[in-house]
Design a protein around this motif. Structure first.
Motif, PDB file in Angstrom:
ATOM      1  N   GLY A   4       4.505   5.876  -5.489  1.00 40.45           N
ATOM      2  CA  GLY A   4       5.345   7.087  -4.860  1.00 40.45           C
ATOM      3  C   GLY A   4       6.234   6.332  -3.961  1.00 40.45           C
ATOM      4  O   GLY A   4       6.627   7.540  -3.011  1.00 40.45           O
ATOM      5  N   ILE A   5       6.696   5.412  -3.777  1.00 41.18           N
ATOM      6  CA  ILE A   5       7.383   4.831  -2.716  1.00 41.18           C
ATOM      7  C   ILE A   5       8.733   4.404  -3.434  1.00 41.18           C
ATOM      8  O   ILE A   5       8.662   3.780  -4.369  1.00 41.18           O
ATOM      9  N   GLU A   6       9.923   4.660  -2.627  1.00 46.95           N
ATOM     10  CA  GLU A   6      11.068   4.465  -3.058  1.00 46.95           C
ATOM     11  C   GLU A   6      11.555   3.070  -3.488  1.00 46.95           C
ATOM     12  O   GLU A   6      11.189   2.009  -2.327  1.00 46.95           O
ATOM     13  N   THR A  35       0.806  -1.288   0.009  1.00 44.88           N
ATOM     14  CA  THR A  35       0.052   0.059   0.093  1.00 44.88           C
ATOM     15  C   THR A  35       0.798   1.223  -0.035  1.00 44.88           C
ATOM     16  O   THR A  35       2.115   0.901   0.052  1.00 44.88           O
ATOM     17  N   LYS A  36       0.163   2.516  -0.212  1.00 49.27           N
ATOM     18  CA  LYS A  36       0.908   3.720  -0.326  1.00 49.27           C
ATOM     19  C   LYS A  36       1.830   3.960   1.194  1.00 49.27           C
ATOM     20  O   LYS A  36       2.495   4.941   1.038  1.00 49.27           O
ATOM     21  N   GLU A  37       1.145   3.299   2.217  1.00 50.91           N
ATOM     22  CA  GLU A  37       1.941   3.603   3.333  1.00 50.91           C
ATOM     23  C   GLU A  37       3.211   2.740   3.925  1.00 50.91           C
ATOM     24  O   GLU A  37       3.796   2.946   4.916  1.00 50.91           O
ATOM     25  N   ASP A  38       3.646   1.953   2.597  1.00 51.65           N
ATOM     26  CA  ASP A  38       4.824   1.148   3.195  1.00 51.65           C
ATOM     27  C   ASP A  38       6.037   1.762   3.025  1.00 51.65           C
ATOM     28  O   ASP A  38       6.254   2.610   2.265  1.00 51.65           O
ATOM     29  N   PRO A  39       7.137   0.815   3.650  1.00 47.64           N
ATOM     30  CA  PRO A  39       8.411   1.553   3.490  1.00 47.64           C
ATOM     31  C   PRO A  39       9.172   1.261   2.310  1.00 47.64           C
ATOM     32  O   PRO A  39       8.717   0.449   1.488  1.00 47.64           O
TER      33      PRO A  39
END
Length: 300
Positions: free
Chosen positions: A267-269, A224-228
């Protein structure tokens, strides 16, 4: 905006079967659970302030391996930057099947958080690393919803399982043979460890029971978009032989590239690297954790 890096190469530049000198752990064979395999080693970085922690989860197809596989270069690189390191064992197949391997590893992280004050660990800055099965486990825990159970009678299980970043080697972002077949090929989808990992027979491979286990065990399904953020390194050849042996392709870069597509969209690295690029997985993993686990003022 976060990024996702992809890499491919040797498992932290450590050759199987070769031992290299590592400093003695500050704590050795500490029990984090009831099973004989529920043990960990801890190296504490020297600091007056609570330090970040990186948890090493070994590979071995979920049926072999040990915490001793932690590469000296990775360990020493992290300690030199003020990051403590924990290496763990977990239960193996065929004694257990998924998700037992994952849950043991998650419990080890929860155990470390329960010891944060005693071990001088910052519980908000914990990352995970590993190769192959350890890489897949790191991703699964990192993307999974927090498994903390605040009302559990076991105080360890009240702790969070969340991670701040994962640096992985030869990671499988899915263990679903249907996806593996699509992304890499038939040989990888028929890897001999998979039936034991899922706890199914060959006759059950194409059944609803198996499909449910495939999906539940695949890290990418929880993203999900909240992930590291993720750093992923691969060393297996990009082009497989015309007649690959069963299991070839299980460490293919396509697992990382498919993950990167999904993480980029959120949008996660996600950094994906390959051996052919001359990448150094030890140094790049250390640099990744310095960026994501150390406060800006503490970076060196």
């Amino acid at each position: 905006m976060l990024l996702c890096a992809l890499s491919v190469g040797p498992l932290f530049a450590q050759q199987p079967g070769k031992s290299s000198a590592k400093p003695r752990p500050d704590l050795a064979d500490v029990k984090y659970g009831p099973h004989p395999r529920n043990g960990l080693d801890l190296w504490r970085a020297k600091s007056d302030q609570p330090t970040p922690l990186v948890v090493f989860i070994h590979g071995g197809g979920f049926r072999a391996g040990s915490k001793e596989a932690l590469a000296p270069a990775l360990l020493e690189g992290l300690l030199a930057k003020g990051i403590s390191v924990m290496a763990i064992n977990y239960r193996l197949s065929p004694e257990v099947s998924s998700p037992a391997h994952y849950l043991d590893s998650a419990r080890a992280i929860q155990f470390a958080r329960s010891k944060a004050r005693e071990w001088n660990i910052d519980p908000t800055r914990i990352g995970a690393t590993g190769g192959s099965a350890g890489a897949g486990t790191s991703l699964w825990i990192g993307f999974h919803d927090d498994m903390a159970d605040p009302k559990n009678a076991d105080p360890v299980l009240r702790q969070s399982t969340r991670l701040a970043g994962m640096a992985v080697i030869g990671a499988q972002s899915t263990y679903d043979p249907r996806k593996i077949r699509e992304w890499v090929g038939e040989a990888a989808a028929r890897h001999p460890v998979l039936d034991g990992f899922f706890g199914i027979t060959p006759e059950e491979r194409d059944t609803p029971k198996a499909y449910a286990r495939y999906e539940a065990a695949s890290a990418i399904n929880y993203l999900t978009k909240e992930d590291p953020p993720v750093y992923a390194y691969y060393s297996e050849a990009r082009v497989l032989p015309a007649n690959p042996k069963a299991g070839q392709g299980i460490h293919h870069i396509n697992f990382g590239l498919r993950l990167k597509e999904r993480m980029d969209a959120l949008g996660i690295e996600c950094i994906v690297r390959h051996r052919d690029e001359g990448a150094d997985p030890n140094a790049e993993s250390v640099a990744f954790f310095v960026r994501h686990l150390l406060a800006p003022a503490a970076r060196r």
